[in-house]
Design a protein around this motif. Structure first.
Motif, PDB file in Angstrom:
ATOM      1  N   ALA A 164       0.865  -1.175   0.000  1.00 35.47           N
ATOM      2  CA  ALA A 164       0.000   0.000   0.000  1.00 35.47           C
ATOM      3  C   ALA A 164       0.895   1.216   0.000  1.00 35.47           C
ATOM      4  O   ALA A 164       2.098   1.112   0.243  1.00 35.47           O
ATOM      5  N   GLN A 165       0.290   2.366  -0.296  1.00 34.33           N
ATOM      6  CA  GLN A 165       1.050   3.606  -0.201  1.00 34.33           C
ATOM      7  C   GLN A 165       0.880   4.175   1.197  1.00 34.33           C
ATOM      8  O   GLN A 165      -0.221   4.158   1.753  1.00 34.33           O
ATOM      9  N   PHE A 166       1.992   4.670   1.730  1.00 39.35           N
ATOM     10  CA  PHE A 166       1.992   5.213   3.084  1.00 39.35           C
ATOM     11  C   PHE A 166       2.575   6.616   3.076  1.00 39.35           C
ATOM     12  O   PHE A 166       3.166   7.050   2.087  1.00 39.35           O
ATOM     13  N   LEU A 167       2.432   7.276   4.213  1.00 39.51           N
ATOM     14  CA  LEU A 167       3.084   8.575   4.380  1.00 39.51           C
ATOM     15  C   LEU A 167       4.376   8.364   5.172  1.00 39.51           C
ATOM     16  O   LEU A 167       4.344   8.002   6.344  1.00 39.51           O
ATOM     17  N   SER A 315     -12.441   9.283   6.113  1.00 36.70           N
ATOM     18  CA  SER A 315     -11.554   8.222   6.564  1.00 36.70           C
ATOM     19  C   SER A 315     -10.426   8.049   5.552  1.00 36.70           C
ATOM     20  O   SER A 315     -10.589   8.297   4.360  1.00 36.70           O
ATOM     21  N   SER A 316      -9.274   7.646   6.074  1.00 32.50           N
ATOM     22  CA  SER A 316      -8.074   7.524   5.247  1.00 32.50           C
ATOM     23  C   SER A 316      -8.142   6.287   4.365  1.00 32.50           C
ATOM     24  O   SER A 316      -8.622   5.236   4.771  1.00 32.50           O
ATOM     25  N   SER A 317      -7.701   6.424   3.132  1.00 32.05           N
ATOM     26  CA  SER A 317      -7.665   5.280   2.234  1.00 32.05           C
ATOM     27  C   SER A 317      -6.370   5.282   1.458  1.00 32.05           C
ATOM     28  O   SER A 317      -5.836   6.324   1.124  1.00 32.05           O
ATOM     29  N   THR A 318      -5.908   4.089   1.171  1.00 33.77           N
ATOM     30  CA  THR A 318      -4.711   3.960   0.358  1.00 33.77           C
ATOM     31  C   THR A 318      -4.977   2.906  -0.696  1.00 33.77           C
ATOM     32  O   THR A 318      -5.955   2.164  -0.617  1.00 33.77           O
TER      33      THR A 318
END
Lengths: 435, 293
Positions: A164-167, A315-318
Motif C-alpha cells: 500500500a502507499q503510506f506517508l 476516513s483515510s484510504s490507500t
C-alpha cells in the motif's frame, strides 16, 4: 536468368521491411488453439509445476518455500521461470505466452491490477471450485487483497503479498520543530510550510509521483478517496479537491517543480538523500531508508511511517498494491497448482516471506505475530492502513483506465491542463469504461 | 541442372523463410483485421465484421492524432537527418588526418540501441537533474529549470532531436558509401574545366550520389513512419494534450491497442493501415524516381 531491375529491387526491399512490422503482435491471437488436455495429478505420477515471476519479486525468497512444499508433496515439483524486470515487461511476456494458449506455464505472479483482465481474456482459472468453503477461507485475508482478485463474484487469484502507499515522514525534523504527524492534508501543508521555511535549502515539503505511471493513479485516487469521492465521479467537488491539492502543492512549492516527472523510485531516492519531509510511497522504500539499499541513506533511524492524511473528517484510504498468484487456464496441472498456492498463502509461508523478505502478509492475524513484528516493528503501524486499503477499479479495461487517469493527472500537475480540464477529460474517458 | 533451376533452388531457403516469418503473419494480420477479437470483451465473440475496423479508424480521434504525429515528426526527422547526415559524410570523406575521428563519431549513434539512446536523452533533458537544464541555468538563459519532457511542444522537440541524432549517422554511412564509389577523375575533370568546389559538388558529386541517397531516403521514410522504440522509451507517447498524447505515434498506438488493451482485431487493422501508409509513400517515391529516368 532474368535480371531484377535495381528500382524493382528497392521496392521489393522496402516491401520486405514494411511487412516486418505486420509480423508483430496481432498474429498471436490466431495461434493454434491447442487445448491442453486436463490430467489430474495422480498420486503416483510426478508433476512439475512451472511458476512464472519477475526478478523484481525476488525468486530467492520464494524458492525455499517451493522446496518445502515439494518435501511435503514429493510428487509435485516446482520450477521457477524468470522474466521481465518491470511489471510491463512481465505482462508483455505473459500476454504473448497466454494469447498463444501455451500450456507450458502453470502459475503466474501478476500485478494486483491485472486479475480482471486475465479473467476476461480467459487466461486465469477461477479458483472457487478448487477451494472448499471459499467464503470462509478468504475471511482471514485483508479484504482489499481479495477484492482485487474477485471478478463477478469469482476468485481468479490468491494474493502473494500485499502493499500500500503510506506517508513517510522525517521523525527527527518533526521532533526538532515540535510538530506532530499530520492527520489531515491541511495539517500537512501547514507543518511542511513551517519546517521547510525554517530549514531552507532544498527540503521538499511533500513528495509524490506525478509522472504518468501507476504511482500517479494511486496518488490521485488516494486524494480523491480521502476527499470522500470515488472513481465513478472524478469530475466532482471531491475530484477538484483531490487533484487540486496535488496541483496546488506544486504551485505553492510544497512539492518540487519537477513533480510531473517524478517516478516511484525517484521519490524513494530523494527521500533517502534527506531532501524530503513528507513522502508518499510503497512499503519497499522502508528497507532502503534503513540502509538495505544500493544507495547511501541519510535518513536511517529518522524515518517514521503513518497512514495517509485525509481531508476534514473523512476516513483515510490507500491503494492496494502487491502481487497475486494466478493459475493458467491452459496449464495441465490445475489442482496441483491450487494446492501449491494454498500453501503459499498459508500462515506459515506468509510468516516466512514477511520475516525473510519484509513482504507485507496478506493474512490479518500475522500483523500481531511475534516473529513478524520482531523482524518488522513498523508493520504494526501499517496494519490500519493495509486493512482499509482499497483496490483500483477492478475491470478488464484497467489498462485503459490507468492510462486515462495517469496521463491527465500528470498533465494537470505539470500545468499543461487546468484541474477542471483534466477532470473533464478523465470523466469523459472513464465513463464508457466504468459503467 | 540448368542455371535457372539452380537459381530457383538457391532462392528456396530465402523464399521459405520469407513465407514463414513475413508472408504468413502478414496475411494472418490482414485476415484478423476483418474480425472482432478483443480479449477484454469476450462477450463480443469473434464475429466477422468486414471492413468495419477500417471505417472506425476514420472516426477514431486517437488514430488521427497518432497519424498526424507520425507524419509530422516523420517529415521533420527525415529532413533533419539528411541535412546533418550528408555534410557529416562529406567531412568523413574529405582527405584529412582527422577523418578517422569523424568516421568513429559517425558510427557511434548508429551502433547505439534505440532504447538506450532514448534513455540517455531522457536524462539529458530531465526537468530536475538534466545536463541541459544545468547548462541553461548556469548560463543564466533561464531562471528555473525547463520541464522539457512534460511540455507537449518541448517534448516533441526533444523527440525530434533524439531521432535526428540517432538517424543522421545512418544517412551519413550510406552517403559515405556512395561518395567512395564516385571516381575521383570526375571531380578532378570538373576542376580542370574551371568549376568551383561548390559547383563541383552541386553539378557532379550530388547527382552521382543520387542513387545512394535514394536508398537512404526510402529506408529513413519507412523507419520514420514505423517509429516506435525511441518515442516509447523517451516520452511514452506523452504528455497528454486534450485526450491524447502529443508524441504518440502509430507504432505506439498499435502496441497499446494490441499488447496492453488486448484488442487484437482493431490492432491488426491499425497495423494494416500503417503498412498501407508506408507502402503508399514508398510507391509514390518509386514512381517519382522512375519518372525521372
Amino acid at each position: 536468368m532474368k535480371k531484377i531491375a535495381p528500382k524493382k529491387a528497392v521496392l521489393l526491399g522496402s516491401l520486405l521491411i514494411t511487412a516486418g512490422l505486420l509480423a508483430a503482435g496481432p498474429a498471436l491471437a490466431q495461434a493454434t488453439q491447442s487445448q491442453a488436455t486436463q490430467s489430474q495429478a495422480g498420486s503416483s505420477k510426478v508433476v512439475t509445476l512451472t511458476v512464472f515471476m519477475g526478478s523484481q519479486q525476488r525468486p530467492e525468497i520464494f524458492q525455499p518455500l517451493f522446496d518445502k512444499f515439494t518435501k511435503q508433496n514429493p510428487n509435485i515439483r516446482v520450477k521457477i521461470e524468470q522474466g521481465g524486470a518491470t511489471s510491463e515487461a512481465q505482462n508483455q511476456y505473459l500476454t504473448t505466452v497466454l494469447a498463444a494458449r501455451d500450456p507450458s506455464l502453470d502459475i503466474f505472479l501478476i500485478d494486483v491490477v491485472r486479475p480482471a483482465t486475465f479473467a476476461a481474456a480467459g487466461w486465469a482459472e477461477p479458483l472457487d471450485s478448487y477451494i472448499p468453503s471459499k467464503d470462509q477461507y478468504v475471511r482471514a485475508f485483508l479484504p482489499g487483497t481479495i477484492a482485487s482478485a474477485t471478478v463477478n463474484g469469482k476468485l481468479y487469484a490468491l494474493p502473494a503479498f500485499t502493499d500500500a502507499q503510506f506517508l513517510y515522514y522525517r521523525r527527527d525534523l518533526l521532533a526538532k520543530y515540535n510538530a506532530s504527524v499530520p492527520r489531515t492534508w491541511d495539517e500537512l501543508t501547514q507543518t511542511a510550510a513551517r519546517i521547510t521555511k525554517a530549514e531552507g535549502g532544498n527540503l521538499q515539503g511533500l513528495n509524490f509521483q506525478g509522472a504518468p505511471i501507476e504511482g500517479a493513479v494511486c496518488n490521485f485516487l488516494e486524494l480523491l478517496w480521502s476527499a470522500g469521492g470515488n472513481v465513478n465521479e472524478v469530475d466532482s467537488a471531491q475530484g477538484q479537491q483531490g487533484l487540486g491539492f496535488l496541483v496546488n502543492a506544486v504551485k505553492t512549492k510544497l512539492s518540487p517543480a519537477s513533480s510531473a516527472e517524478m517516478k516511484t523510485d525517484d521519490s524513494r531516492q530523494q527521500f533517502q538523500a534527506g531532501n524530503v519531509l513528507f513522502g508518499m510511497n510503497w512499503s519497499y522504500a522502508w528497507a532502503h531508508f534503513q540502509g538495505k539499499s544500493p544507495d547511501p541513506t541519510k535518513v536511517k533511524g529518522n524515518v517514521g511511517v503513518a497512514k495517509l492524511p485525509v481531508f476534514a473528517k473523512n476516513s483515510s484510504s490507500t491503494c492496494v498494491g502487491g502481487w497475486q498468484w494466478g493459475v493458467s487456464s491452459f496449464g495441465r496441472n490445475k489442482a496441483a497448482s491450487v494446492k501449491l498456492l494454498q500453501f503459499m498463502v498459508s500462515a506459515d509461508a506468509q510468516r516466512e516471506i514477511a520475516v525473510k523478505g519484509a513482504y507485507l502478509p496478506v493474512r490479518r492475524a500475522l500483523y500481531n505475530d511475534a516473529a513478524v513484528v520482531e523482524a518488522n516493528p513498523h508493520f504494526k503501524t501499517l496494519f490500519t492502513a493495509v486493512s482499509s486499503a482499497r483496490s483500483r477499479p477492478v475491470t478488464p479495461a484497467y489498462p485503459r483506465v490507468s492510462e486515462i487517469i495517469r496521463s491527465n493527472v500528470s498533465a494537470a500537475v505539470s500545468g499543461n491542463k487546468t484541474v477542471d480540464a483534466a477532470l473533464k477529460d478523465m470523466q469523459q474517458g472513464l465513463a464508457p469504461l466504468l459503467k | 541442372m540448368g542455371e535457372e533451376t539452380l537459381a530457383l533452388f538457391l532462392l528456396l531457403p530465402a523464399a521459405l523463410i520469407f513465407g514463414a516469418v513475413m508472408l504468413y503473419p502478414m496475411l494472418t494480420t490482414i485476415y484478423n483485421s476483418l474480425f472482432v477479437n478483443s480479449l477484454t470483451e469476450p462477450y463480443l465473440g469473434t464475429p466477422f465484421v468486414g471492413l468495419k475496423h477500417y471505417a472506425d479508424m476514420l472516426h477514431d480521434a486517437r488514430f488521427l492524432n497518432a497519424l498526424k504525429n507520425t507524419l509530422l515528426y516523420g517529415t521533420i526527422t527525415v529532413a533533419g537527418s539528411f541535412l546533418i547526415g550528408v555534410p557529416m559524410a562529406l567531412v568523413a570523406h574529405a582527405e584529412s588526418r582527422l577523418r578517422w575521428l569523424a568516421r568513429v563519431a559517425m558510427l557511434l549513434p548508429w551502433a547505439m540501441p534505440p532504447v538506450i539512446s532514448a534513455l540517455i536523452f531522457q536524462w539529458l533533458f530531465n526537468g530536475q537533474y538534466g545536463v541541459m537544464n544545468d547548462l541553461l541555468v548556469r548560463l543564466h538563459l533561464t531562471r528555473n529549470p525547463v520541464a522539457f519532457l512534460t511540455n507537449p511542444l518541448l517534448a516533441g522537440l526533444v523527440l525530434v532531436i533524439t531521432v535526428i541524432w540517432k538517424t543522421s549517422s545512418f544517412v551519413a554511412l550510406i552517403a559515405l558509401g556512395g561518395l567512395q564509389g564516385i571516381p575521383q577523375e570526375l571531380t578532378e575533370a570538373a576542376e580542370v574545366d574551371g568549376a568551383s568546389r561548390l559547383q563541383g559538388f552541386w553539378r557532379v558529386t550530388l547527382p552521382l550520389l543520387g542513387p545512394a541517397l535514394a536508398v537512404a531516403f526510402i529506408f529513413r521514410v519507412i523507419s520514420a513512419i514505423q517509429v516506435f522504440d525511441i518515442p516509447y522509451a523517451l516520452t511514452g507517447g506523452g504528455p497528454s494534450v486534450g485526450q491524447y498524447g502529443a508524441t504518440e505515434t502509430l507504432g505506439i498506438y498499435i502496441y497499446r491497442t494490441t499488447l496492453e488493451f488486448l484488442d487484437f482485431g482493431y490492432g491488426a487493422a491499425l497495423s494494416v493501415a500503417l503498412f498501407a501508409v508506408s507502402l503508399a509513400v514508398t510507391a509514390l517515391y518509386v514512381r517519382f524516381v522512375r519518372g525521372g529516368e
